[in-house]
Design an enzyme around this catalytic site. Structure first.
Site, PDB file in Angstrom:
ATOM      1  N   SER A 174       5.134  13.884  -1.630  1.00 43.66           N
ATOM      2  CA  SER A 174       4.265  13.522  -0.498  1.00 43.66           C
ATOM      3  C   SER A 174       4.651  14.418   0.668  1.00 43.66           C
ATOM      4  O   SER A 174       5.796  14.895   0.745  1.00 43.66           O
ATOM      5  CB  SER A 174       4.508  12.059  -0.117  1.00 43.66           C
ATOM      6  N   TYR A 233       9.741   4.771   1.617  1.00 43.87           N
ATOM      7  CA  TYR A 233       8.761   5.589   0.896  1.00 43.87           C
ATOM      8  C   TYR A 233       9.036   7.081   1.115  1.00 43.87           C
ATOM      9  O   TYR A 233       9.148   7.842   0.148  1.00 43.87           O
ATOM     10  CB  TYR A 233       7.344   5.230   1.364  1.00 43.87           C
TER      11      TYR A 233
HETATM   12  N1  LIG Z   1      -2.804   8.168  -1.190  1.00 46.20           N
HETATM   13  C1  LIG Z   1      -2.024   8.881  -0.405  1.00 46.20           C
HETATM   14  O1  LIG Z   1      -2.295   9.005   0.825  1.00 46.20           O
HETATM   15  C2  LIG Z   1      -0.816   9.595  -0.966  1.00 46.20           C
HETATM   16  C3  LIG Z   1      -0.167  10.557  -0.159  1.00 46.20           C
HETATM   17  C4  LIG Z   1       0.951  11.201  -0.659  1.00 46.20           C
HETATM   18  C5  LIG Z   1       1.415  10.921  -1.927  1.00 46.20           C
HETATM   19  N2  LIG Z   1       0.781   9.982  -2.696  1.00 46.20           N
HETATM   20  C6  LIG Z   1       1.335   9.697  -4.016  1.00 46.20           C
HETATM   21  O2  LIG Z   1       0.354   9.856  -5.014  1.00 46.20           O
HETATM   22  C7  LIG Z   1       0.694   9.041  -6.144  1.00 46.20           C
HETATM   23  C8  LIG Z   1      -0.541   8.267  -6.580  1.00 46.20           C
HETATM   24  O3  LIG Z   1      -0.928   7.356  -5.578  1.00 46.20           O
HETATM   25  P1  LIG Z   1      -2.450   7.011  -5.220  1.00 46.20           P
HETATM   26  O4  LIG Z   1      -2.656   7.363  -3.811  1.00 46.20           O
HETATM   27  O5  LIG Z   1      -3.343   7.577  -6.259  1.00 46.20           O
HETATM   28  O6  LIG Z   1      -2.401   5.410  -5.253  1.00 46.20           O
HETATM   29  P2  LIG Z   1      -2.864   4.345  -6.352  1.00 46.20           P
HETATM   30  O7  LIG Z   1      -4.304   4.500  -6.655  1.00 46.20           O
HETATM   31  O8  LIG Z   1      -2.361   3.060  -5.851  1.00 46.20           O
HETATM   32  O9  LIG Z   1      -2.072   4.792  -7.662  1.00 46.20           O
HETATM   33  C9  LIG Z   1      -0.788   4.356  -7.968  1.00 46.20           C
HETATM   34  C10 LIG Z   1      -0.698   4.275  -9.478  1.00 46.20           C
HETATM   35  O10 LIG Z   1       0.642   3.941  -9.848  1.00 46.20           O
HETATM   36  C11 LIG Z   1       0.599   2.878 -10.810  1.00 46.20           C
HETATM   37  N3  LIG Z   1       1.787   2.054 -10.609  1.00 46.20           N
HETATM   38  C12 LIG Z   1       2.126   1.366  -9.498  1.00 46.20           C
HETATM   39  N4  LIG Z   1       3.261   0.686  -9.711  1.00 46.20           N
HETATM   40  C13 LIG Z   1       3.649   0.965 -10.981  1.00 46.20           C
HETATM   41  C14 LIG Z   1       4.742   0.552 -11.777  1.00 46.20           C
HETATM   42  N5  LIG Z   1       5.681  -0.292 -11.296  1.00 46.20           N
HETATM   43  N6  LIG Z   1       4.840   1.017 -13.038  1.00 46.20           N
HETATM   44  C15 LIG Z   1       3.902   1.852 -13.539  1.00 46.20           C
HETATM   45  N7  LIG Z   1       2.841   2.301 -12.830  1.00 46.20           N
HETATM   46  C16 LIG Z   1       2.717   1.845 -11.558  1.00 46.20           C
HETATM   47  C17 LIG Z   1      -0.682   2.098 -10.487  1.00 46.20           C
HETATM   48  O11 LIG Z   1      -1.234   1.445 -11.644  1.00 46.20           O
HETATM   49  P3  LIG Z   1      -0.900  -0.102 -11.974  1.00 46.20           P
HETATM   50  O12 LIG Z   1      -1.149  -0.862 -10.704  1.00 46.20           O
HETATM   51  O13 LIG Z   1      -1.828  -0.438 -13.097  1.00 46.20           O
HETATM   52  O14 LIG Z   1       0.533  -0.109 -12.389  1.00 46.20           O
HETATM   53  C18 LIG Z   1      -1.619   3.208 -10.049  1.00 46.20           C
HETATM   54  O15 LIG Z   1      -2.308   3.765 -11.141  1.00 46.20           O
HETATM   55  C19 LIG Z   1       1.857   8.145  -5.692  1.00 46.20           C
HETATM   56  O16 LIG Z   1       3.080   8.659  -6.182  1.00 46.20           O
HETATM   57  C20 LIG Z   1       1.813   8.266  -4.186  1.00 46.20           C
HETATM   58  O17 LIG Z   1       3.056   8.034  -3.586  1.00 46.20           O
HETATM   59  C21 LIG Z   1      -0.324   9.313  -2.249  1.00 46.20           C
END
Ligand SMILES: NC(=O)c1ccc[n+]([C@@H]2O[C@H](COP(=O)([O-])OP(=O)(O)OC[C@H]3O[C@@H](n4cnc5c(N)ncnc54)[C@H](OP(=O)(O)O)[C@@H]3O)[C@@H](O)[C@H]2O)c1
Length: 249
Positions: free
Chosen positions: A133, A146
């Site tokens: 991130s 985080y």
């Molecule tokens: N959105 C942003 O602004 C942003 C910015 C920087 C970095 N990121 C990073 O991008 C990545 C994806 O995030 P996203 O934004 O796409 O959010 P998201 O849609 O909430 O995706 C998170 C994914 O992780 C899975 N997950 C959560 N807890 C888990 C667990 N304990 N075990 C296995 N799987 C788990 C969830 O599926 P289930 O709920 O089915 O487990 C979901 O598919 C993350 O690493 C996040 O930190 C996001």
């Protein structure tokens, strides 16, 4: 592919399926994974397996590695994307949730990388993409655990990149900035879509460096906050800009 059925993970999965790759989707919600697998098969003809697993649980990464070996699946590309976020002052946060976040965002990433790297090195091919991130580049008040977990991902990945540079295995950290997904529903200027991050992941797979930030504005911001400003100044400025979102004042 971890965290595969939603947000950034789903967008990356779509790109990989479009390239004709067979996929293994991992997350907690098995029903959602199954639906996504069916769709990817119907639309791309991809062979897709799913495993419902909570990767924050102790031993879960080993279970995944054993399940892959037992299924006769060799992993060519590992994408560690699953992650959770927690917003609020550390003093008001449940300690078990902090621990769970670190176990998933940092622990599972390091453990899966460590488990799945050796066969790639032995075959002299493969790739590991760890989703960090922009928060990895400087301390971030109100999302302290985080950002710290993502700083771990970035540092760990950069080090493994250097260790594996001559092995034929590509190891890279990709850092999205604010991206429009379930994790981040706030209205923010400069927010990007999950498809942009997926495009950056695909170009990172073809590239050479240890880390890439998604988007020019995010790249500039990580440079200023991570390299130009002292950590104390970066933390104070970030505290002011995140205070409203975290505390509402
Ligand atoms: N959105 C942003 O602004 C942003 C910015 C920087 C970095 N990121 C990073 O991008 C990545 C994806 O995030 P996203 O934004 O796409 O959010 P998201 O849609 O909430 O995706 C998170 C994914 O992780 C899975 N997950 C959560 N807890 C888990 C667990 N304990 N075990 C296995 N799987 C788990 C969830 O599926 P289930 O709920 O089915 O487990 C979901 O598919 C993350 O690493 C996040 O930190 C996001």
């Amino acid at each position: 592919m971890t965290g595969a059925a939603t947000g950034i993970g789903a967008a990356i999965t779509e790109r990989l399926a479009g390239q004709g790759m067979h996929l293994v989707l991992v997350a907690r919600d098995g029903t959602r994974l199954e639906a996504e697998a069916k769709r990817l098969h119907a639309e791309h003809g991809a062979q897709v397996s799913t495993l419902a697993l909570d990767l924050s649980h102790q031993g879960a990464p080993s279970r995944l590695a054993e399940w892959l070996a037992g299924s006769g699946i060799e992993v060519d590309v590992l994408v560690n994307n699953a992650g959770v976020s927690l917003m609020g002052p550390v003093a008001d946060t449940d300690a078990a949730r902090v621990r769970g976040l670190i176990d998933l965002n940092a622990g599972a990433v390091a453990e899966l990388t460590t488990l799945l790297l050796p066969p790639m090195v032995a075959r002299r091919r493969g790739a590991i993409v760890n989703i960090a991130s922009t928060g990895a580049y400087a301390p971030a008040p109100y999302v302290a655990a985080y950002a710290a977990s993502k700083a771990f991902v970035l540092s760990f990945t950069q080090a493994v990149w250097a260790e594996t540079r001559r092995t034929g295995v590509r190891v890279v950290a990709v850092s999205p900035g604010p991206t429009d997904t379930a994790m981040n529903t706030r209205r923010m200027p400069g927010k990007r879509g999950p498809g942009s991050v997926a495009d950056t992941v695909m170009s990172a797979l073809r590239g050479r460096g240890p880390a890439i930030v998604d988007g020019r504005l995010n790249t500039f911001q990580t440079f200023v906050f991570g390299r130009v400003l002292p950590a104390s100044a970066a933390a104070r400025i970030a505290e002011r800009s995140l205070r409203k979102a975290a505390l509402g004042n």
